[in-house]
Design an enzyme around this catalytic site. Structure first.
Site, mmCIF file in Angstrom:
data_model
loop_
_atom_site.group_PDB
_atom_site.id
_atom_site.type_symbol
_atom_site.label_atom_id
_atom_site.label_comp_id
_atom_site.label_asym_id
_atom_site.label_seq_id
_atom_site.Cartn_x
_atom_site.Cartn_y
_atom_site.Cartn_z
ATOM 1 C CG HIS A 20 2.304 -4.242 4.430
ATOM 2 N ND1 HIS A 20 2.073 -3.668 5.592
ATOM 3 C CD2 HIS A 20 3.463 -4.770 4.417
ATOM 4 C CE1 HIS A 20 3.066 -4.263 6.560
ATOM 5 N NE2 HIS A 20 4.101 -4.901 5.853
ATOM 6 C CG HIS A 41 -4.802 -6.133 5.618
ATOM 7 N ND1 HIS A 41 -5.622 -5.049 6.190
ATOM 8 C CD2 HIS A 41 -3.584 -5.605 5.618
ATOM 9 C CE1 HIS A 41 -4.599 -3.920 6.490
ATOM 10 N NE2 HIS A 41 -3.532 -4.347 6.146
#
Length: 232
Positions: free
Chosen positions: A148, A197
């Protein structure tokens, strides 16, 4: 003294030099973060920041009221494949309708190339997702680098830098670049907030994506400086 006889450091434009330094810095930053990602134990930098986004003593509860968590899910969607594809197609159609076919082709190749690079880099390191906190979003791939973060940097910064290259007014250039940078930052922060993440995953994605975007800008600048003017 003509421009051709000036020393090379006086002939290079400041923006070109800055872009080249950004490319080099992005590559260097990614390589350094790659070493962190290959370590089997989580870095203290990662754990401190990841836990800072959670309620003390409860790693399953993100800080802030419920609407913040929902807002982060909305913001993280700005880096999803579907949204990025929609934005790129919208920009390409606008350029085609405006008669800028070469600019549309260049942007298509730049963004597509960045996405291929992102996929390639993600296969290079088998880093698992964070297990320190609960995940607030569904994930299906490996952790490093953040797809992303990188794809949003590739898409928004590439589009922003190339569109700013086409625009004439300085205020419009600053506005477009500012929106691109803010969108990229928000997507990356949302990935850490949602616990999907490690912070170094996001930093690596930003480094690689920014380096790619600035490399595309340098290529566009070089082509635009030639007589062909391919971005018109």
């Amino acid at each position: 003294m003509t421009r051709s006889t000036l020393p090379i450091w006086r002939r290079i434009e400041f923006t070109v030099l800055l872009a080249a330094l950004t490319v080099g810095g992005g590559i260097w930053g990614f390589v350094e973060l790659l070493e962190v990602a290959r370590d089997k134990t989580a870095h203290s930098f990662d754990t401190r920041i990841l836990l800072a986004f959670r309620t003390p003593g409860d790693p399953s509860d993100p800080i802030g009221p419920g609407w913040v968590e929902e807002a982060m899910r909305d913001l993280t969607a700005l880096g999803s494949t579907a949204i990025l594809l929609f934005i790129v197609v919208t920009v390409l159609l606008y350029l085609l309708l405006d008669g800028k076919r070469r600019a549309a082709l260049f942007i298509l190749l730049a963004v597509a190339g960045g996405q291929v690079l992102s996929s390639f880099l993600k296969l290079g390191v088998e880093r698992p997702r964070p297990d320190l906190v609960s995940h607030m979003a569904e994930v299906y791939t490996l952790s490093f680098p953040s797809g992303h973060a990188m794809l949003s940097a590739v898409t928004y910064l590439t589009l922003g830098s190339l569109m700013a290259h086409i625009l004439q007014r300085r205020t419009l250039k600053i506005y477009v670049l500012s929106v691109a940078v803010i969108a990229t930052l928000l997507v990356g922060i949302s990935r850490v907030y949602l616990g999907v993440h490690w912070p170094t995953d996001v930093l690596a994605g930003w480094c690689a994506g920014t380096a790619w975007a600035m490399l595309c800008w340098l290529i566009a600048h070089g082509l635009q400086s030639s007589r062909a003017r391919p971005l018109d």
